[in-house]
Enzyme design. Sequence first.
Site, mmCIF file in Angstrom:
data_model
loop_
_atom_site.group_PDB
_atom_site.id
_atom_site.type_symbol
_atom_site.label_atom_id
_atom_site.label_comp_id
_atom_site.label_asym_id
_atom_site.label_seq_id
_atom_site.Cartn_x
_atom_site.Cartn_y
_atom_site.Cartn_z
ATOM 1 N N TYR A 27 76.700 0.707 41.837
ATOM 2 C CA TYR A 27 77.783 -0.605 42.355
ATOM 3 C C TYR A 27 76.994 -1.595 42.995
ATOM 4 C CZ TYR A 27 81.426 -2.724 44.706
ATOM 5 O OH TYR A 27 82.240 -3.677 45.461
ATOM 6 N N GLU A 49 90.673 -4.002 46.467
ATOM 7 C CA GLU A 49 90.250 -4.060 47.874
ATOM 8 C C GLU A 49 91.646 -3.708 48.696
ATOM 9 O OE1 GLU A 49 87.429 -3.878 49.111
ATOM 10 O OE2 GLU A 49 86.182 -4.760 47.567
ATOM 11 N N TRP A 57 85.730 3.563 49.621
ATOM 12 C CA TRP A 57 85.651 2.817 48.575
ATOM 13 C C TRP A 57 85.418 3.565 47.254
ATOM 14 C CZ3 TRP A 57 87.314 -1.429 46.386
ATOM 15 C CH2 TRP A 57 86.534 -1.721 45.099
#
Length: 193
Positions: A27, A49, A57
């Site tokens: 990522y 988000e 995350w």
Amino acid sequence: MSSGALAGSDGLLRCPWALSTEDYVAYHDEEWGRPVHGDDALYERLCLEAFQSGLSWITILRRREGFRAAFAGFEIGKVADFTDADKERLLADPSIIRNRLKIEATVANARVLADWPAGELDELIWSFAPDPAARPVPKTLADVPAVTDESTALSKTLKKRGIRFIGPTTAYALMQACGLVDDHLADCAARSH
């Protein structure tokens, strides 16, 4: 304690947060901080988000394909047509984060955005990108802010336009993820030079 870029198993210097899992490495190297354009693509990032709020995350990253399947590829027009039955289906879907408020916000936001002209979300979000020359390059994680004047203004503007679940911290995470700002550390191999 602040940390600068650290060497990964391949010897490349990266932001320290990226080194804890292979998912993060990929990522970090391939997506985070790279420009994202397009209303549906930005809507997806805005939703993810929001779902991340209060969570790590990595939890969202590892469920991203589940989110994409559950939310019709984050096509604004399709999600805007979701019914109460769809919302109940989502609340029972173990491949996503089953949070009623976040699911409701995702559908409500799609309904708001479906009424915007094509390209308006992209244009609005990118209008808050700060001048890169005016931003200091972060050397350590301590140099990376959680909120900026731009993210606060973006959050306020989106809220005024009817978008939910977008506070200043979430807006800044969106700006980082979508390349409005480059918060890769100075010595990070992924930093655009």
